[in-house]
Design a protein around this motif. Structure first.
Motif, PDB file in Angstrom:
ATOM      1  N   ARG A 117      49.542  39.019  95.818  1.00  0.00           N
ATOM      2  CA  ARG A 117      48.190  39.209  95.673  1.00  0.00           C
ATOM      3  C   ARG A 117      47.474  40.338  95.071  1.00  0.00           C
ATOM      4  N   TRP A 118      48.338  41.621  95.214  1.00  0.00           N
ATOM      5  CA  TRP A 118      47.852  42.514  94.193  1.00  0.00           C
ATOM      6  C   TRP A 118      47.966  42.295  92.899  1.00  0.00           C
ATOM      7  N   LEU A 119      48.908  41.861  92.229  1.00  0.00           N
ATOM      8  CA  LEU A 119      48.974  41.338  91.080  1.00  0.00           C
ATOM      9  C   LEU A 119      47.911  40.611  90.443  1.00  0.00           C
ATOM     10  N   ARG A 120      47.686  39.408  91.362  1.00  0.00           N
ATOM     11  CA  ARG A 120      46.533  38.425  91.048  1.00  0.00           C
ATOM     12  C   ARG A 120      45.457  39.271  91.061  1.00  0.00           C
ATOM     13  N   ALA A 121      45.055  40.109  92.035  1.00  0.00           N
ATOM     14  CA  ALA A 121      43.725  40.834  92.130  1.00  0.00           C
ATOM     15  C   ALA A 121      43.568  41.814  90.845  1.00  0.00           C
ATOM     16  N   HIS A 122      44.515  42.274  90.263  1.00  0.00           N
ATOM     17  CA  HIS A 122      44.519  43.101  89.237  1.00  0.00           C
ATOM     18  C   HIS A 122      44.809  42.507  87.826  1.00  0.00           C
ATOM     19  N   ALA A 123      44.951  41.196  87.962  1.00  0.00           N
ATOM     20  CA  ALA A 123      45.170  40.342  86.423  1.00  0.00           C
ATOM     21  C   ALA A 123      44.372  40.653  85.420  1.00  0.00           C
ATOM     22  N   GLU A 124      43.134  40.807  85.554  1.00  0.00           N
ATOM     23  CA  GLU A 124      42.181  41.118  84.504  1.00  0.00           C
ATOM     24  C   GLU A 124      42.337  42.499  84.103  1.00  0.00           C
ATOM     25  N   GLU A 125      42.584  43.550  84.887  1.00  0.00           N
ATOM     26  CA  GLU A 125      42.823  44.935  84.414  1.00  0.00           C
ATOM     27  C   GLU A 125      44.051  45.046  83.437  1.00  0.00           C
ATOM     28  N   TYR A 126      45.054  44.384  83.905  1.00  0.00           N
ATOM     29  CA  TYR A 126      46.367  44.370  83.122  1.00  0.00           C
ATOM     30  C   TYR A 126      46.417  43.142  82.224  1.00  0.00           C
ATOM     31  N   HIS A 127      45.802  42.558  81.818  1.00  0.00           N
ATOM     32  CA  HIS A 127      45.553  41.224  80.992  1.00  0.00           C
ATOM     33  C   HIS A 127      46.702  40.452  81.383  1.00  0.00           C
ATOM     34  N   LEU A 128      46.935  40.003  82.782  1.00  0.00           N
ATOM     35  CA  LEU A 128      47.842  39.092  83.203  1.00  0.00           C
ATOM     36  C   LEU A 128      47.211  37.802  83.589  1.00  0.00           C
ATOM     37  N   ASP A 129      47.681  36.610  83.302  1.00  0.00           N
ATOM     38  CA  ASP A 129      47.345  35.404  83.637  1.00  0.00           C
ATOM     39  C   ASP A 129      47.612  34.972  85.157  1.00  0.00           C
ATOM     40  N   GLY A 152      53.681  29.135 100.310  1.00  0.00           N
ATOM     41  CA  GLY A 152      52.302  29.456  99.910  1.00  0.00           C
ATOM     42  C   GLY A 152      51.179  29.070 101.036  1.00  0.00           C
ATOM     43  N   GLY A 153      50.460  29.832 101.617  1.00  0.00           N
ATOM     44  CA  GLY A 153      49.667  29.124 102.627  1.00  0.00           C
ATOM     45  C   GLY A 153      50.087  29.155 103.938  1.00  0.00           C
ATOM     46  N   VAL A 154      51.424  29.583 104.380  1.00  0.00           N
ATOM     47  CA  VAL A 154      52.004  29.520 105.592  1.00  0.00           C
ATOM     48  C   VAL A 154      51.403  30.693 106.472  1.00  0.00           C
ATOM     49  N   LYS A 155      50.440  30.613 107.140  1.00  0.00           N
ATOM     50  CA  LYS A 155      49.586  32.004 107.746  1.00  0.00           C
ATOM     51  C   LYS A 155      50.731  32.841 108.205  1.00  0.00           C
ATOM     52  N   GLU A 156      51.454  32.655 109.320  1.00  0.00           N
ATOM     53  CA  GLU A 156      52.240  33.323 109.822  1.00  0.00           C
ATOM     54  C   GLU A 156      53.199  34.259 108.968  1.00  0.00           C
ATOM     55  N   LEU A 157      53.368  33.984 107.676  1.00  0.00           N
ATOM     56  CA  LEU A 157      54.286  34.561 106.752  1.00  0.00           C
ATOM     57  C   LEU A 157      53.425  35.504 105.786  1.00  0.00           C
ATOM     58  N   GLU A 158      51.809  35.211 105.674  1.00  0.00           N
ATOM     59  CA  GLU A 158      51.261  35.986 104.830  1.00  0.00           C
ATOM     60  C   GLU A 158      51.115  37.580 105.296  1.00  0.00           C
ATOM     61  N   SER A 169      48.815  34.009  97.587  1.00  0.00           N
ATOM     62  CA  SER A 169      50.282  34.437  97.352  1.00  0.00           C
ATOM     63  C   SER A 169      51.186  33.432  96.490  1.00  0.00           C
ATOM     64  N   ARG A 170      50.597  32.314  96.129  1.00  0.00           N
ATOM     65  CA  ARG A 170      51.489  31.128  95.533  1.00  0.00           C
ATOM     66  C   ARG A 170      52.047  31.467  94.308  1.00  0.00           C
ATOM     67  N   VAL A 171      53.018  31.017  93.785  1.00  0.00           N
ATOM     68  CA  VAL A 171      53.678  31.236  92.663  1.00  0.00           C
ATOM     69  C   VAL A 171      53.634  30.073  91.714  1.00  0.00           C
TER      70      VAL A 171
END
Length: 307
Positions: A117-129, A152-158, A169-171
């Motif tokens: 989630r952190w990587l996805r949220a900072h994708a623009e900052e670090y030029h990530l897709d 991905g989307g299994v609430k109890e494991l998020e 958090s999907r990949v």
């Protein structure tokens, strides 16, 4: 073949990894990025970013280390470097997670999901897709990347870690190298690990011997969560693995296909627990090229040499 050589030179024996992996030529490394905001060193990651910024954001390969959920470090990222360098368009991330002596399951997958989630949220900052994220793990790391691929989307494991709970958090795809997939069928298949040993790695992960913690073991098993929208898998396993039984790979591959999830099983002929060969590396590159770059490449399954 150039990529193959570069990967082979970078692929370590896990026991030899004892120092921080340097950034390869053409990359810069950003160390100890706190993906939770806790200041805990076990909840930090390193980024390996191409120095030259292209027109398109970089697909990302995320590496999760092994070590029986009780050892290992993000610093040991040679194997990740081998996958991203050599004129590929990829960036890389290597992450720490809390070990079993610090926190029991599901803390480890909560950490991994917080990192994605952190990587996805900072994708623009670090030029990530943010839509092209592969995860690659070995042994215990193979277990964790498999969990990312199917939950991905299994609430109890998020979990509720970090500041980016709105992110997914999907990949995009999973490279699972000799990871456990079903703890309920782990025992009696030729492993030196006894799942009922109270001092063993599994017991330490789930809070006790398997015979006393079967429901916890089921919940920690990737095979328990398969749905048709899960990420495609490349499963790599040696047929002479005496740590994680080869049956874990064959059973998981069968279950994935039964759930209509794309899966390719590569069997290392006479391969033990972690191995390397040219044909294997070429198929790993091809798998990432298909799912991160959209290339129409063929990835044959079946046997691969283990040397």
């Amino acid at each position: 073949m150039r990529y193959l050589l570069l990967f082979a030179l970078s692929f370590p024996l896990l026991a030899q990894c004892q120092k921080v992996t340097p950034a390869p030529a053409g990359f810069r490394a950003l160390r100890d990025l706190d993906y939770v905001g806790s200041g805990n060193a076990r909840q930090m990651l390193d980024l390996y970013l191409p120095e030259k910024k292209g027109e398109k954001p970089n697909p990302l390969v995320v590496y999760i280390h092994g070590g029986g959920w009780q050892a290992g470090s993000k610093d040991e990222a040679d194997v990740l470097v081998g996958l991203i360098k050599g004129n590929t368009p990829y960036a890389g991330a290597s992450l720490n997670y809390r070990l079993s002596q610090q926190a029991q399951w599901p803390a480890q997958i909560h950490d991994c999901k917080a990192a994605i989630r952190w990587l996805r949220a900072h994708a623009e900052e670090y030029h990530l897709d943010p839509d092209k994220i592969a995860v690659f793990g070995i042994s215990a790391g193979g277990h964790l990347v498999s969990m990312l691929g199917v939950t991905g989307g299994v609430k109890e494991l998020e979990g509720e870690l970090g500041r980016h709970l709105e992110q997914s958090s999907r990949v995009s795809c999973v490279l699972d190298f000799c990871g456990p997939s079903d703890f309920l069928t782990f025992g009696g298949k030729g492993s030196v690990i006894d799942p009922d040993d109270p001092q063993g790695p599994l017991a330490k992960l789930i809070g006790g011997p398997l015979k006393d913690r079967r429901e916890e073991a089921r919940k920690a098993s990737p095979v328990s969560y398969l749905t048709q929208d899960d990420a495609p898998f490349l499963i790599i396993h040696g047929d002479k693995d005496n740590i994680v039984p080869y049956a874990q790979a064959t059973e998981f591959d069968t279950a994935l296909k039964a759930a209509h999830i794309p899966s390719i099983l590569l069997t290392g002929t006479d391969g033990g627990h972690v191995f390397l060969s040219g044909p294997l590396v070429e198929r790993m590159y091809a798998f990432n090229a298909r799912h991160l770059q959209g290339k129409d490449v063929q990835i044959p399954g079946g046997a691969v040499p283990s040397k």
